[in-house]
Design a protein around this motif. Structure first.
Motif, PDB file in Angstrom:
ATOM      1  N   LEU A 111       0.829  -1.211   0.000  1.00 22.78           N
ATOM      2  CA  LEU A 111       0.000   0.000   0.000  1.00 22.78           C
ATOM      3  C   LEU A 111       0.863   1.261   0.000  1.00 22.78           C
ATOM      4  O   LEU A 111       0.518   2.259  -0.644  1.00 22.78           O
ATOM      5  N   ILE A 112       1.988   1.224   0.715  1.00 19.76           N
ATOM      6  CA  ILE A 112       2.898   2.373   0.739  1.00 19.76           C
ATOM      7  C   ILE A 112       3.425   2.657  -0.662  1.00 19.76           C
ATOM      8  O   ILE A 112       3.474   3.810  -1.111  1.00 19.76           O
ATOM      9  N   ALA A 113       3.833   1.601  -1.369  1.00 18.68           N
ATOM     10  CA  ALA A 113       4.365   1.778  -2.725  1.00 18.68           C
ATOM     11  C   ALA A 113       3.298   2.326  -3.667  1.00 18.68           C
ATOM     12  O   ALA A 113       3.561   3.218  -4.486  1.00 18.68           O
ATOM     13  N   VAL A 114       2.075   1.813  -3.545  1.00 17.06           N
ATOM     14  CA  VAL A 114       0.982   2.261  -4.406  1.00 17.06           C
ATOM     15  C   VAL A 114       0.633   3.723  -4.111  1.00 17.06           C
ATOM     16  O   VAL A 114       0.531   4.563  -5.019  1.00 17.06           O
ATOM     17  N   LEU A 115       0.451   4.050  -2.831  1.00 20.74           N
ATOM     18  CA  LEU A 115       0.114   5.426  -2.466  1.00 20.74           C
ATOM     19  C   LEU A 115       1.269   6.380  -2.761  1.00 20.74           C
ATOM     20  O   LEU A 115       1.049   7.529  -3.167  1.00 20.74           O
ATOM     21  N   GLY A 116       2.501   5.903  -2.565  1.00 15.78           N
ATOM     22  CA  GLY A 116       3.653   6.735  -2.894  1.00 15.78           C
ATOM     23  C   GLY A 116       3.699   7.070  -4.375  1.00 15.78           C
ATOM     24  O   GLY A 116       4.022   8.190  -4.769  1.00 15.78           O
ATOM     25  N   GLY A 117       3.368   6.075  -5.204  1.00  8.12           N
ATOM     26  CA  GLY A 117       3.364   6.320  -6.647  1.00  8.12           C
ATOM     27  C   GLY A 117       2.253   7.250  -7.077  1.00  8.12           C
ATOM     28  O   GLY A 117       2.456   8.111  -7.947  1.00  8.12           O
ATOM     29  N   LEU A 118       1.082   7.109  -6.452  1.00  5.15           N
ATOM     30  CA  LEU A 118      -0.077   7.912  -6.867  1.00  5.15           C
ATOM     31  C   LEU A 118      -0.096   9.290  -6.219  1.00  5.15           C
ATOM     32  O   LEU A 118      -0.302  10.302  -6.899  1.00  5.15           O
ATOM     33  N   VAL A 119       0.132   9.343  -4.911  1.00  2.15           N
ATOM     34  CA  VAL A 119      -0.017  10.597  -4.172  1.00  2.15           C
ATOM     35  C   VAL A 119       1.256  11.420  -4.182  1.00  2.15           C
ATOM     36  O   VAL A 119       1.215  12.644  -4.387  1.00  2.15           O
ATOM     37  N   LEU A 120       2.399  10.769  -3.973  1.00  2.00           N
ATOM     38  CA  LEU A 120       3.674  11.487  -3.910  1.00  2.00           C
ATOM     39  C   LEU A 120       4.368  11.580  -5.263  1.00  2.00           C
ATOM     40  O   LEU A 120       5.459  12.129  -5.361  1.00  2.00           O
ATOM     41  N   ARG A 121       3.742  11.029  -6.291  1.00  2.00           N
ATOM     42  CA  ARG A 121       4.285  11.077  -7.658  1.00  2.00           C
ATOM     43  C   ARG A 121       5.656  10.404  -7.764  1.00  2.00           C
ATOM     44  O   ARG A 121       6.533  10.852  -8.520  1.00  2.00           O
ATOM     45  N   GLU A 122       5.852   9.312  -7.010  1.00  2.00           N
ATOM     46  CA  GLU A 122       7.134   8.615  -7.052  1.00  2.00           C
ATOM     47  C   GLU A 122       7.220   7.630  -8.219  1.00  2.00           C
ATOM     48  O   GLU A 122       8.294   7.104  -8.517  1.00  2.00           O
ATOM     49  N   GLY A 123       6.090   7.383  -8.862  1.00  2.00           N
ATOM     50  CA  GLY A 123       6.069   6.440  -9.961  1.00  2.00           C
ATOM     51  C   GLY A 123       6.095   4.997  -9.479  1.00  2.00           C
ATOM     52  O   GLY A 123       6.014   4.716  -8.286  1.00  2.00           O
ATOM     53  N   PHE A 124       6.242   4.079 -10.434  1.00  2.00           N
ATOM     54  CA  PHE A 124       6.240   2.657 -10.117  1.00  2.00           C
ATOM     55  C   PHE A 124       7.426   1.986 -10.811  1.00  2.00           C
ATOM     56  O   PHE A 124       7.257   1.257 -11.792  1.00  2.00           O
ATOM     57  N   PRO A 125       8.654   2.228 -10.298  1.00  3.53           N
ATOM     58  CA  PRO A 125       9.849   1.622 -10.903  1.00  3.53           C
ATOM     59  C   PRO A 125       9.728   0.105 -10.950  1.00  3.53           C
ATOM     60  O   PRO A 125       9.272  -0.531  -9.993  1.00  3.53           O
ATOM     61  N   ALA A 126      10.154  -0.467 -12.059  1.00  2.79           N
ATOM     62  CA  ALA A 126       9.993  -1.906 -12.260  1.00  2.79           C
ATOM     63  C   ALA A 126      10.696  -2.721 -11.188  1.00  2.79           C
ATOM     64  O   ALA A 126      10.135  -3.690 -10.646  1.00  2.79           O
ATOM     65  N   ARG A 127      11.944  -2.353 -10.873  1.00  2.00           N
ATOM     66  CA  ARG A 127      12.690  -3.125  -9.871  1.00  2.00           C
ATOM     67  C   ARG A 127      12.012  -3.064  -8.504  1.00  2.00           C
ATOM     68  O   ARG A 127      11.990  -4.049  -7.770  1.00  2.00           O
ATOM     69  N   LEU A 128      11.473  -1.910  -8.165  1.00  2.00           N
ATOM     70  CA  LEU A 128      10.787  -1.767  -6.882  1.00  2.00           C
ATOM     71  C   LEU A 128       9.552  -2.659  -6.838  1.00  2.00           C
ATOM     72  O   LEU A 128       9.318  -3.378  -5.859  1.00  2.00           O
ATOM     73  N   MET A 129       8.766  -2.641  -7.896  1.00  2.00           N
ATOM     74  CA  MET A 129       7.548  -3.429  -7.921  1.00  2.00           C
ATOM     75  C   MET A 129       7.845  -4.937  -7.899  1.00  2.00           C
ATOM     76  O   MET A 129       7.194  -5.697  -7.174  1.00  2.00           O
ATOM     77  N   VAL A 130       8.853  -5.361  -8.677  1.00  6.30           N
ATOM     78  CA  VAL A 130       9.214  -6.782  -8.689  1.00  6.30           C
ATOM     79  C   VAL A 130       9.773  -7.194  -7.333  1.00  6.30           C
ATOM     80  O   VAL A 130       9.450  -8.263  -6.805  1.00  6.30           O
ATOM     81  N   GLY A 131      10.620  -6.334  -6.762  1.00 10.11           N
ATOM     82  CA  GLY A 131      11.194  -6.639  -5.456  1.00 10.11           C
ATOM     83  C   GLY A 131      10.133  -6.779  -4.388  1.00 10.11           C
ATOM     84  O   GLY A 131      10.190  -7.682  -3.542  1.00 10.11           O
ATOM     85  N   ILE A 132       9.145  -5.892  -4.410  1.00 17.56           N
ATOM     86  CA  ILE A 132       8.049  -5.973  -3.445  1.00 17.56           C
ATOM     87  C   ILE A 132       7.252  -7.262  -3.646  1.00 17.56           C
ATOM     88  O   ILE A 132       6.858  -7.917  -2.678  1.00 17.56           O
ATOM     89  N   ALA A 133       7.043  -7.628  -4.914  1.00 19.67           N
ATOM     90  CA  ALA A 133       6.309  -8.869  -5.198  1.00 19.67           C
ATOM     91  C   ALA A 133       7.057 -10.085  -4.654  1.00 19.67           C
ATOM     92  O   ALA A 133       6.456 -10.992  -4.058  1.00 19.67           O
ATOM     93  N   VAL A 134       8.380 -10.110  -4.843  1.00 21.15           N
ATOM     94  CA  VAL A 134       9.189 -11.230  -4.343  1.00 21.15           C
ATOM     95  C   VAL A 134       9.146 -11.272  -2.817  1.00 21.15           C
ATOM     96  O   VAL A 134       8.961 -12.328  -2.207  1.00 21.15           O
ATOM     97  N   SER A 135       9.324 -10.089  -2.191  1.00 20.14           N
ATOM     98  CA  SER A 135       9.329 -10.032  -0.730  1.00 20.14           C
ATOM     99  C   SER A 135       7.958 -10.401  -0.153  1.00 20.14           C
ATOM    100  O   SER A 135       7.866 -11.095   0.872  1.00 20.14           O
ATOM    101  N   PHE A 136       6.902  -9.927  -0.792  1.00 17.48           N
ATOM    102  CA  PHE A 136       5.569 -10.254  -0.299  1.00 17.48           C
ATOM    103  C   PHE A 136       5.314 -11.753  -0.403  1.00 17.48           C
ATOM    104  O   PHE A 136       4.702 -12.354   0.493  1.00 17.48           O
ATOM    105  N   THR A 137       5.801 -12.359  -1.477  1.00 17.01           N
ATOM    106  CA  THR A 137       5.683 -13.813  -1.612  1.00 17.01           C
ATOM    107  C   THR A 137       6.410 -14.506  -0.462  1.00 17.01           C
ATOM    108  O   THR A 137       5.901 -15.470   0.125  1.00 17.01           O
TER     109      THR A 137
END
Length: 298
Positions: A111-137
Motif C-alpha cells: 500500500l505504501i508503494a501504491v500510495l507513494g506512486g499515486l499521491v507522492l508522484r514517485e512512480g512505479f519503478p519496475a525493480r521496486l515493484m518486482v522486489g516488493i512482489a518477491v518479498s511479499f511472496t
C-alpha cells in the motif's frame, strides 16, 4: 554519483537497517509483554516510554518545536501510525495466529508503494515493484509456515486497519520531513499517539501493578528502542528515499524475526519459513539494486 550523494545514500541505508533490526526485535518483546498487558495498555505504555526518551533527546539536540508547515503531517501520522496502528495490531493479534497476522500486516509496504506512486508522484519503478512482489511472496510463505489456521473476521479487519493506517501515515509523514527534522517529526508523532491512547491509562496503571518485572521491562524496551530510536531512523531514511523504497526494506523484518525467535524464544523455524525469509531478503535486495539514488535531504 559524487561523494555527498554516496554518503547520503549509505547513511539512509544504515538508518533503514537499524529500523528493520529494532522492529524485528519488537515482535519478540511484544510476545513477552503481551501476556500481561492488554492491547491498549501496551500501546500507551510503549508510546509514553518512547515520548519521554524522544522529548529528552529533542531538548539535548536543540531542534526545538517543529515548524508550523509540518504540524499537519505530524498530527495525522501520529494519530494513525502511533495510535491506531499500534492498538489495532495489538488487538488483532489476539484473534489471529502470528502467521496470519503477519500475512495481513505485510500488505502495508504494498500500500505504501501504491500510495507513494499515486499521491507522492514517485512512480512505479519496475525493480521496486518486482522486489516488493518477491518479498511479499516470501512474507506469505513465512506466514503460512507459522499459521495455525485460526483466523476470525474481526482479527483480519483489525490487521487491515493497521496496515492501511501505516501506509497512509507514511505518505502523510514524508512531506512533513521537508519542513522538520526526523527527530522533530518522530517526537511529535509519538506524543500525539500517546495523547490518543490516554483512554487506556486506567488499564495500564492496573496492569503495571500485577505485571512481572520482565513484562514491564519488555514494555519499556519497546518504547525506547523499536519506538523512539527505530521510528527516528525510519524518518531519517524516509526523508532521503522514496516511500516505496523505504517501505520495501521492512520486508526484511520477517526474516530477522525468525532468527531472533530462534535464539531468544527457542522457537525452531520450519524449513519452509527459512525459504520465505530468504525470499524476503532477496526482494529487498532487488529493490535496492540498479537505481539512481534520490537527492539528499536538505
Amino acid at each position: 554519483m559524487d561523494l555527498v550523494e554516496q554518503t547520503g545514500r549509505r547513511r539512509a541505508a544504515s538508518a533503514a537497517v537499524v529500523t528493520v533490526a529494532l522492529w524485528a526485535s519488537a515482535f519478540v518483546f511484544i510476545r513477552l509483554a503481551g501476556q500481561d498487558f492488554s492491547p491498549g495498555a501496551l500501546a500507551l505504555g510503549r508510546l509514553a516510554s518512547g515520548s519521554v526518551v524522544l522529548v529528552v533527546l529533542l531538548l539535548i539536540v536543540g531542534d526545538g518545536f517543529p515548524p508550523r508547515p509540518a504540524w499537519r503531517g505530524i498530527g495525522i501520522s501520529g494519530l494513525l501510525w502511533f495510535g491506531v496502528y499500534m492498538v489495532a495490531l495489538n488487538w488483532g493479534e489476539r484473534y489471529l495466529d502470528a502467521g496470519t497476522a503477519a500475512l495481513v500486516i505485510n500488505l502495508g509496504p504494498v500500500l505504501i508503494a501504491v500510495l507513494g506512486g499515486l499521491v507522492l508522484r514517485e512512480g512505479f519503478p519496475a525493480r521496486l515493484m518486482v522486489g516488493i512482489a518477491v518479498s511479499f511472496t516470501g512474507a506469505v510463505v513465512v506466514g503460512l509456515a507459522d499459521s495455525e489456521g485460526s483466523a476470525t473476521l474481526l482479527g483480519v479487519v483489525l490487521c487491515v486497519i493497521a496496515a492501511a493506517s501505516w501506509a497512509i501515515a507514511v505518505v502523510v509523514q514524508k512531506p512533513a520531513l521537508v519542513h522538520a527534522s526526523a527527530l522533530q517529526v518522530t517526537t511529535g508523532g509519538c506524543v500525539v499517539g500517546t495523547l490518543a491512547c490516554l483512554p487506556f491509562a486506567g488499564q495500564l496503571f492496573d496492569e503495571l501493578g500485577s505485571a512481572p518485572l520482565t513484562a514491564t521491562l519488555s514494555l519499556i524496551y519497546l518504547g525506547v528502542f523499536p519506538t523512539a530510536i527505530a521510528f527516528t531512523t525510519w524518518a531519517y531514511a524516509l526523508a532521503r528515499m522514496t516511500a516505496g523504497q523505504v517501505g520495501a526494506t521492512t520486508y526484511a523484518v520477517p526474516a530477522l524475526v525468525i532468527v531472533m525467535a530462534w535464539f531468544v524464544l527457542g522457537e525452531l523455524p520450519r524449513p519452509v519459513a527459512l525459504l520465505g525469509g530468504v525470499l524476503c531478503l532477496a526482494g529487498v535486495a532487488l529493490t535496492r539494486s540498479g537505481r539512481k539514488p534520490s537527492a539528499p535531504a536538505k
